[in-house]
Write a protein that holds these residues in place. Structure first.
Motif, mmCIF file in Angstrom:
data_model
loop_
_atom_site.group_PDB
_atom_site.id
_atom_site.type_symbol
_atom_site.label_atom_id
_atom_site.label_comp_id
_atom_site.label_asym_id
_atom_site.label_seq_id
_atom_site.Cartn_x
_atom_site.Cartn_y
_atom_site.Cartn_z
ATOM 1 N N HIS A 8 0.892 -1.386 -0.002
ATOM 2 C CA HIS A 8 0.056 -0.016 0.139
ATOM 3 C C HIS A 8 0.663 1.245 -0.133
ATOM 4 O O HIS A 8 0.465 2.361 -0.494
ATOM 5 C CB HIS A 8 -0.814 -0.012 1.156
ATOM 6 N N ARG A 9 1.990 1.028 0.599
ATOM 7 C CA ARG A 9 3.236 2.190 0.596
ATOM 8 C C ARG A 9 3.570 2.832 -0.730
ATOM 9 O O ARG A 9 4.207 3.665 -0.964
ATOM 10 C CB ARG A 9 4.045 2.093 1.662
ATOM 11 N N PHE A 10 3.166 1.763 -1.694
ATOM 12 C CA PHE A 10 3.683 2.006 -3.043
ATOM 13 C C PHE A 10 2.655 2.136 -4.030
ATOM 14 O O PHE A 10 2.672 1.347 -5.074
ATOM 15 C CB PHE A 10 4.646 0.945 -3.342
ATOM 16 N N SER A 11 1.564 2.776 -3.723
ATOM 17 C CA SER A 11 0.379 3.121 -4.362
ATOM 18 C C SER A 11 0.329 4.041 -5.543
ATOM 19 O O SER A 11 -0.396 4.419 -6.123
ATOM 20 C CB SER A 11 -0.884 3.190 -3.341
ATOM 21 N N GLY A 12 1.682 4.923 -5.439
ATOM 22 C CA GLY A 12 1.601 6.036 -6.332
ATOM 23 C C GLY A 12 1.947 5.946 -7.676
ATOM 24 O O GLY A 12 1.713 6.731 -8.624
ATOM 25 N N GLY A 13 2.361 4.514 -8.234
ATOM 26 C CA GLY A 13 2.396 4.035 -9.623
ATOM 27 C C GLY A 13 3.920 4.370 -10.193
ATOM 28 O O GLY A 13 4.317 3.762 -10.891
ATOM 29 N N VAL A 14 4.622 5.240 -9.502
ATOM 30 C CA VAL A 14 6.147 5.284 -9.640
ATOM 31 C C VAL A 14 6.778 5.629 -8.244
ATOM 32 O O VAL A 14 6.258 6.271 -7.337
ATOM 33 C CB VAL A 14 6.422 6.315 -10.598
ATOM 34 N N LEU A 15 8.064 5.267 -8.538
ATOM 35 C CA LEU A 15 8.860 5.691 -7.217
ATOM 36 C C LEU A 15 8.831 7.033 -6.642
ATOM 37 O O LEU A 15 8.797 7.152 -5.397
ATOM 38 C CB LEU A 15 10.279 5.158 -7.560
ATOM 39 N N ALA A 16 9.057 7.859 -7.565
ATOM 40 C CA ALA A 16 8.929 9.260 -7.046
ATOM 41 C C ALA A 16 7.877 9.893 -6.254
ATOM 42 O O ALA A 16 7.773 10.627 -5.230
ATOM 43 C CB ALA A 16 9.354 10.368 -8.224
ATOM 44 N N LEU A 17 6.579 9.153 -6.688
ATOM 45 C CA LEU A 17 5.402 9.536 -6.031
ATOM 46 C C LEU A 17 5.110 8.805 -4.800
ATOM 47 O O LEU A 17 4.526 9.243 -3.936
ATOM 48 C CB LEU A 17 4.232 9.367 -6.922
ATOM 49 N N ASP A 18 5.559 7.700 -4.875
ATOM 50 C CA ASP A 18 5.695 6.895 -3.405
ATOM 51 C C ASP A 18 6.791 7.607 -2.426
ATOM 52 O O ASP A 18 5.983 7.491 -1.431
ATOM 53 C CB ASP A 18 6.662 5.423 -3.709
ATOM 54 N N ALA A 19 7.643 8.194 -2.784
ATOM 55 C CA ALA A 19 8.544 9.049 -1.963
ATOM 56 C C ALA A 19 7.400 10.137 -1.410
ATOM 57 O O ALA A 19 7.765 10.492 -0.330
ATOM 58 C CB ALA A 19 9.895 9.304 -2.306
ATOM 59 N N SER A 171 -10.066 6.617 -15.216
ATOM 60 C CA SER A 171 -11.274 6.909 -14.251
ATOM 61 C C SER A 171 -10.979 6.275 -12.871
ATOM 62 O O SER A 171 -12.065 6.378 -12.089
ATOM 63 C CB SER A 171 -12.527 6.102 -14.808
ATOM 64 N N ARG A 172 -9.841 5.982 -12.505
ATOM 65 C CA ARG A 172 -9.558 5.482 -11.107
ATOM 66 C C ARG A 172 -9.834 6.770 -10.099
ATOM 67 O O ARG A 172 -9.123 7.998 -10.467
ATOM 68 C CB ARG A 172 -7.982 5.134 -11.325
ATOM 69 N N LEU A 173 -10.249 6.435 -9.032
ATOM 70 C CA LEU A 173 -10.556 7.467 -8.291
ATOM 71 C C LEU A 173 -9.450 7.339 -7.065
ATOM 72 O O LEU A 173 -9.159 8.200 -6.124
ATOM 73 C CB LEU A 173 -11.926 7.200 -7.625
ATOM 74 N N TRP A 174 -9.348 6.248 -6.600
ATOM 75 C CA TRP A 174 -8.339 6.152 -5.399
ATOM 76 C C TRP A 174 -6.802 5.591 -5.784
ATOM 77 O O TRP A 174 -6.782 4.729 -6.597
ATOM 78 C CB TRP A 174 -9.078 5.089 -4.356
ATOM 79 N N CYS A 175 -5.879 5.964 -4.676
ATOM 80 C CA CYS A 175 -4.760 5.486 -4.909
ATOM 81 C C CYS A 175 -4.543 4.003 -4.683
ATOM 82 O O CYS A 175 -3.739 3.276 -5.478
ATOM 83 C CB CYS A 175 -3.646 6.090 -3.835
ATOM 84 N N ASP A 176 -5.579 3.336 -3.731
ATOM 85 C CA ASP A 176 -5.631 1.862 -3.597
ATOM 86 C C ASP A 176 -6.856 1.759 -3.273
ATOM 87 O O ASP A 176 -7.519 1.845 -2.452
ATOM 88 C CB ASP A 176 -4.711 1.570 -2.269
ATOM 89 N N MET A 177 -7.646 0.904 -4.098
ATOM 90 C CA MET A 177 -9.027 0.686 -3.935
ATOM 91 C C MET A 177 -9.234 -0.417 -2.535
ATOM 92 O O MET A 177 -10.055 -0.207 -1.896
ATOM 93 C CB MET A 177 -9.623 -0.238 -5.310
ATOM 94 N N ALA A 178 -8.132 -1.157 -2.389
ATOM 95 C CA ALA A 178 -8.411 -2.170 -1.339
ATOM 96 C C ALA A 178 -8.375 -1.306 0.247
ATOM 97 O O ALA A 178 -9.014 -1.776 1.053
ATOM 98 C CB ALA A 178 -7.093 -3.134 -1.281
ATOM 99 N N VAL A 179 -7.877 -0.210 0.078
ATOM 100 C CA VAL A 179 -7.673 0.621 1.366
ATOM 101 C C VAL A 179 -8.612 1.690 1.538
ATOM 102 O O VAL A 179 -9.424 1.929 1.879
ATOM 103 C CB VAL A 179 -6.048 0.961 1.577
ATOM 104 N N CYS A 180 -8.190 2.786 0.436
ATOM 105 C CA CYS A 180 -8.829 4.028 0.405
ATOM 106 C C CYS A 180 -10.400 3.996 -0.055
ATOM 107 O O CYS A 180 -11.177 4.571 0.435
ATOM 108 C CB CYS A 180 -8.102 5.193 -0.499
ATOM 109 N N GLY A 181 -10.398 3.247 -1.257
ATOM 110 C CA GLY A 181 -11.723 2.931 -1.857
ATOM 111 C C GLY A 181 -12.591 2.347 -0.643
ATOM 112 O O GLY A 181 -13.799 2.756 -0.647
#
Length: 200
Positions: A8-19, A171-181
């Motif tokens: 979940h901590r790596f939901s940004g899609g790329v390393l820079a956004l995860d950071a 059309s994705r709304l959440w960074c992580d559907m399993a957590v935030c969604g």
């Protein structure tokens, strides 16, 4: 407090956004906290990123030689990345006023490195050698400047994290559907039930 570097901590899609997302509840000064507050978390983040961002990194291992020494550079890249791309996600454009700080931070992350990145099948250079975390963050952040990535930038309405929407119809709304969604669904359900009870 030791951080558990889960998927979940790596939901940004790329390393820079995860950071960028290592500042939790950014924008809420009363509840916000920094997962990089202690430099000891940098090598742990790098080790987790090596696995969770293997596709982006082309299988290259990310390492930290001296966490205390690179912490200011990592924080500088992180904050410049968040500032530039949060504005882009909100307004649909890059603010040129934010570019100098962003480019300087990325340049600092690459300074003194002899790397050859961007080759086909080797976006982060030679996969047989390790890559310094600060250099990996700089390359990842610079890659976000492509027009395709800019149009896919989103801000999660639940946690305020930045993420790339790679869904087919964007059309994705959440960074992580399993957590935030699921949290948002549960919240909506709770308020609906509460209203139903109050109208009885």
């Amino acid at each position: 407090m030791t951080v558990s570097w889960t998927p979940h901590r790596f939901s940004g899609g790329v390393l820079a956004l995860d950071a960028a997302n290592t500042v939790v509840l950014r924008g809420d000064p009363e509840r916000s906290f920094d997962r990089f507050e202690q430099a000891v978390e940098l090598p742990r983040f790098a080790a987790a990123a090596t696995g969770f961002r293997a596709d982006e990194l082309g299988g290259r291992r990310v390492e930290v030689e001296d966490a205390e020494a690179i912490l200011p550079t990592v924080i500088s890249i992180r904050e410049a990345t968040d500032r530039l791309f949060r504005h882009a996600a909100s307004d649909g454009s890059v603010a040129t006023a934010d570019l100098p700080d962003f480019l300087r931070a990325c340049a600092d992350g690459l300074a003194g490195r002899e790397e050859h990145v961007g080759m086909p099948e080797k976006p982060f250079g030679d996969p047989s050698t390790p890559l310094a975390l600060e250099a990996a963050l700089a390359v990842s952040a610079l890659s976000l400047l492509s027009s395709d990535n800019l149009r896919r930038l989103r801000i999660c309405p639940n946690c305020n994290w930045l993420f790339l929407d790679r869904s087919r119809n964007a059309s994705r709304l959440w960074c992580d559907m399993a957590v935030c969604g699921n949290r948002q669904k549960a919240r909506r359900h709770y308020h609906r039930r509460k209203e139903e009870v109050s109208h009885v």
